[in-house]
Design a protein around this motif. Sequence first.
Motif, mmCIF file in Angstrom:
data_model
loop_
_atom_site.group_PDB
_atom_site.id
_atom_site.type_symbol
_atom_site.label_atom_id
_atom_site.label_comp_id
_atom_site.label_asym_id
_atom_site.label_seq_id
_atom_site.Cartn_x
_atom_site.Cartn_y
_atom_site.Cartn_z
ATOM 1 N N ARG A 149 28.815 46.767 71.375
ATOM 2 C CA ARG A 149 27.372 46.670 71.126
ATOM 3 C C ARG A 149 27.059 45.464 70.247
ATOM 4 N NH1 ARG A 149 26.703 50.976 68.178
ATOM 5 N NH2 ARG A 149 27.026 52.343 69.980
ATOM 6 N N ARG A 150 27.862 45.210 69.238
ATOM 7 C CA ARG A 150 27.635 44.050 68.370
ATOM 8 C C ARG A 150 27.776 42.741 69.141
ATOM 9 N NH1 ARG A 150 31.488 46.063 63.361
ATOM 10 N NH2 ARG A 150 30.273 47.927 62.795
ATOM 11 N N ALA A 151 28.797 42.667 70.005
ATOM 12 C CA ALA A 151 29.003 41.433 70.777
ATOM 13 C C ALA A 151 27.830 41.169 71.709
ATOM 14 C CB ALA A 151 30.307 41.528 71.562
ATOM 15 N N LEU A 152 27.319 42.198 72.354
ATOM 16 C CA LEU A 152 26.183 42.008 73.253
ATOM 17 C C LEU A 152 24.949 41.574 72.479
ATOM 18 C CD1 LEU A 152 26.535 45.020 75.740
ATOM 19 C CD2 LEU A 152 27.229 42.649 76.059
ATOM 20 N N THR A 153 24.758 42.119 71.290
ATOM 21 C CA THR A 153 23.610 41.712 70.478
ATOM 22 C C THR A 153 23.727 40.246 70.085
ATOM 23 O OG1 THR A 153 23.398 43.964 69.613
ATOM 24 C CG2 THR A 153 22.321 42.204 68.377
ATOM 25 N N ARG A 154 24.937 39.815 69.733
ATOM 26 C CA ARG A 154 25.130 38.416 69.359
ATOM 27 C C ARG A 154 24.891 37.477 70.533
ATOM 28 N NH1 ARG A 154 29.906 38.914 67.741
ATOM 29 N NH2 ARG A 154 31.122 37.838 69.357
ATOM 30 N N TRP A 155 25.202 37.912 71.727
ATOM 31 C CA TRP A 155 25.034 37.064 72.913
ATOM 32 C C TRP A 155 23.673 37.243 73.581
ATOM 33 C CZ3 TRP A 155 30.459 38.899 74.917
ATOM 34 C CH2 TRP A 155 31.456 38.180 74.243
ATOM 35 N N GLY A 156 22.863 38.138 73.085
ATOM 36 C CA GLY A 156 21.558 38.365 73.679
ATOM 37 C C GLY A 156 21.621 39.081 75.011
ATOM 38 N N LEU A 157 22.588 39.976 75.171
ATOM 39 C CA LEU A 157 22.770 40.702 76.434
ATOM 40 C C LEU A 157 22.551 42.196 76.240
ATOM 41 C CD1 LEU A 157 26.006 38.886 77.723
ATOM 42 C CD2 LEU A 157 23.628 38.418 78.352
ATOM 43 N N GLU A 158 21.484 42.552 75.508
ATOM 44 C CA GLU A 158 21.230 43.957 75.238
ATOM 45 C C GLU A 158 20.982 44.764 76.508
ATOM 46 O OE1 GLU A 158 19.818 41.479 73.755
ATOM 47 O OE2 GLU A 158 20.220 41.631 71.599
ATOM 48 N N GLU A 159 20.586 44.107 77.586
ATOM 49 C CA GLU A 159 20.324 44.823 78.838
ATOM 50 C C GLU A 159 21.579 45.486 79.394
ATOM 51 O OE1 GLU A 159 18.230 42.517 81.737
ATOM 52 O OE2 GLU A 159 17.274 41.268 80.202
ATOM 53 N N LEU A 160 22.744 44.956 79.045
ATOM 54 C CA LEU A 160 23.995 45.509 79.556
ATOM 55 C C LEU A 160 24.601 46.539 78.624
ATOM 56 C CD1 LEU A 160 25.721 42.223 80.831
ATOM 57 C CD2 LEU A 160 24.422 43.891 82.163
ATOM 58 N N GLN A 161 23.900 46.893 77.567
ATOM 59 C CA GLN A 161 24.500 47.735 76.533
ATOM 60 C C GLN A 161 24.919 49.098 77.073
ATOM 61 O OE1 GLN A 161 22.466 47.759 72.740
ATOM 62 N NE2 GLN A 161 22.933 49.950 72.424
ATOM 63 N N ASP A 162 24.036 49.797 77.764
ATOM 64 C CA ASP A 162 24.366 51.146 78.245
ATOM 65 C C ASP A 162 25.544 51.114 79.225
ATOM 66 O OD1 ASP A 162 22.317 52.112 76.701
ATOM 67 O OD2 ASP A 162 20.861 52.144 78.351
ATOM 68 N N SER A 163 25.503 50.191 80.177
ATOM 69 C CA SER A 163 26.579 50.130 81.173
ATOM 70 C C SER A 163 27.904 49.775 80.531
ATOM 71 C CB SER A 163 26.228 49.094 82.247
ATOM 72 O OG SER A 163 25.044 49.428 82.918
ATOM 73 N N LEU A 164 27.903 48.774 79.647
ATOM 74 C CA LEU A 164 29.146 48.343 79.033
ATOM 75 C C LEU A 164 29.736 49.434 78.139
ATOM 76 C CD1 LEU A 164 31.201 46.090 78.580
ATOM 77 C CD2 LEU A 164 29.797 45.292 76.671
ATOM 78 N N GLU A 165 28.897 50.102 77.332
ATOM 79 C CA GLU A 165 29.415 51.143 76.446
ATOM 80 C C GLU A 165 30.060 52.276 77.244
ATOM 81 O OE1 GLU A 165 26.813 52.636 73.516
ATOM 82 O OE2 GLU A 165 26.219 50.669 72.753
ATOM 83 N N LEU A 166 29.435 52.664 78.347
ATOM 84 C CA LEU A 166 29.987 53.747 79.159
ATOM 85 C C LEU A 166 31.345 53.362 79.745
ATOM 86 C CD1 LEU A 166 29.809 56.489 80.569
ATOM 87 C CD2 LEU A 166 28.445 55.390 82.369
ATOM 88 N N LEU A 167 31.427 52.181 80.326
ATOM 89 C CA LEU A 167 32.679 51.769 80.967
ATOM 90 C C LEU A 167 33.769 51.498 79.945
ATOM 91 C CD1 LEU A 167 31.377 49.423 83.821
ATOM 92 C CD2 LEU A 167 31.802 51.891 83.845
ATOM 93 N N VAL A 168 33.427 50.871 78.818
ATOM 94 C CA VAL A 168 34.421 50.622 77.778
ATOM 95 C C VAL A 168 34.968 51.944 77.255
ATOM 96 C CG1 VAL A 168 34.688 49.837 75.394
ATOM 97 C CG2 VAL A 168 33.629 48.346 77.080
ATOM 98 N N SER A 169 34.099 52.916 77.060
ATOM 99 C CA SER A 169 34.542 54.208 76.554
ATOM 100 C C SER A 169 35.530 54.861 77.518
ATOM 101 C CB SER A 169 33.337 55.124 76.336
ATOM 102 O OG SER A 169 33.753 56.391 75.862
#
Length: 686
Positions: free
Chosen positions: A581-601
């Motif tokens: 979540r922190r990396a996406l915020t730094r890169w301005g990619l908050e739109e991918l937050q839900d998908s990335l968190e689910l798959l990473v988990s």
Amino acid sequence: MPGGSRPRETPPAPDGTTTSARARETGPDAAAAAGRAGAARAGAAPGNAPASSEAGADDAGQGAAADGQAGAAGAGGTAYEGQSSAVADVLGGSAPPPDGGTARREGDRLRFVGAATRRIARGIDLDEIVLGLCRATVPTFSDAILVYLRDPLPVGDERPVGPVVLRLRRTDRLRPIDDLTGAEGAGAAGAAGELDFSQLPMVGPQGDLPAAELCEIRTGGALAEVLRGVRPVFGSAAGAKDALAELLGSEHPVPRGQRAILAPLRGRRRVIGAAVFLRSPERPAFEQNDLLVAAQLATHTALGIDKAVLYGREAYIADELQRTMLPDSLPQPTGVRLASRYLPAAETARVGGDWYDAIPLPGSRVALVVGDVMGHSMTSAAIMGQLRTTAQTLAQLDLPPAEVLHHLDEQAQRLGSDRMATCLYAVYDPVSHRITIANAGHPPPVLLHLGGRAEVLRVPPGAPIGVGGVDFEAVELDAPAGATLLLYTDGLVESRLRDVWTGIEQLRERLATTAQLTGLDHPPPLEALCDDVLDMLGPGDRDDDIALLAARFDGIAPSDVAYWFLDPEETAPGRARRFARRALTRWGLEELQDSLELLVSEVVTNAVRYAERPVTLRLLRTDVLRCEVGDDSPQLPRQRRARDTDEGGRGLFLVNRMARRWGATRLSSGKVVWFELPLPGANDRR
């Protein structure tokens, strides 16, 4: 002379020399001199020597010099190869030969057959052999020739399917008098009169063809019976006239009398065609012994065609085998752009064992491979395919470059004691901007920097693969962004005209020159660079096939990489979600937050379940968002269908449905599971 009359003395030529002496001269002048002398004795003006429309002056020079051909067909006479005009009178004159003339004439025939078969044997491919037959027989043996071959030609033990069809492959003939130009030709026409070619189905002055081009052999027909008999026959023989009419076409007249010979062309297993020899009415008809001459010519031609077809098929199979073993297309790994070229060797050298490959590796790395199996044969192409497959398998194990070459060396020794090859194996890491290279007797790569400077990389040469008992050393070098690495085989830099180091220096200078032409602030286009490199090859530089692989290093900026270590604990998936979540915020990619968190988990949970050492998590932002999770367990995950009552087993199902791509790769120290998500507005970001 006891027991017979004395042979006739050879009259001197107008310039005081005997015609036999003039006939012994070589080159085009000798051929013309013999033709003019024969024409003069027949009552024609000098120069009345009909010329072949196919042979021309080139045949007069090459045929007379190489094979001793100095014969020509004069008005009412025939001259065999390299013989005097007196012999021509004996062969083609109207007066009966004196005692001893028959033996001389038979000797002339034997010498002609020897010269003609040598000329036919000089051909390597099909067209050269057929051309050799035509040039050897016209005008010395016949005034015209038509060569028909089966279409398609059978190869080896192939049995024909469907009707047998003969196609007119080539014709050759004497020019009519109307084709002769100049004062000498006009004088000859006035003295000897025009030749009557109206009964000969020959190629016309403009290349038109009064003879049929295709002929389907009817089962039980006259042509089938003549071809089954194998032996040449006169056109006036029983059944031969109908066979000629079937072959040439019923609308075309067949020459009367013994002025046509139909000779089947039989290869090693079956008849593959037919040759038709024709003489004009102004020339003596064929004799019985001429059938033996036609049989010799047909036999040598048919066997030569058989060999040429077999050789061509083998070369085609070897070339196709090699091409199918080369990659159809190159991958598009992150941080590097690739281009390649492959050029087969010249026709005389045929197929070789050069290959190239680009293999994606875990961690966004890519393996660059180029190799060359020694030799030029189908065996070399087959060994190349085995070594390339072995290299791909070893690369997927993520072995160091030196270890890959070591295992390739062992594999080459298992294939045979004389199976040797050179190979260069390099691994490029776009994150660290470094490249690791190991060499096994291959020419060193050339690195073209962004500023236009080209350098030959200093890598340990090593021993070729297959030698055995040697160690391979790897070196790690900088691979700056914008630089271009060129891997190649020795066919690009080595030939009979230059040694390998001279060629490498020419390649380096060529790259530097190309970079200066495109500007020092940006690299030259990759595809155009490959074409420009190949343009340095000269006419004598195609002794070996060439494999070329070019890699443009773009790299991945450190700001686009995020990397963490996670202890194999129950809290690891939660920590992984926070880091992502922190990396996406730094890169301005908050739109991918839900998908990335689910798959990473899901992926981290699966890794923690089997790992004993810390788990690695890396995010890469390029044209996609790539996530890589590594652990020390070698067992690869497999997607399976979970039952309705199962509490788990759906993690990879979610990854497969939500990610653009995903995969798992086994490493020497474990495995890496990765997936990619498309970036929102990726085309507008860069």
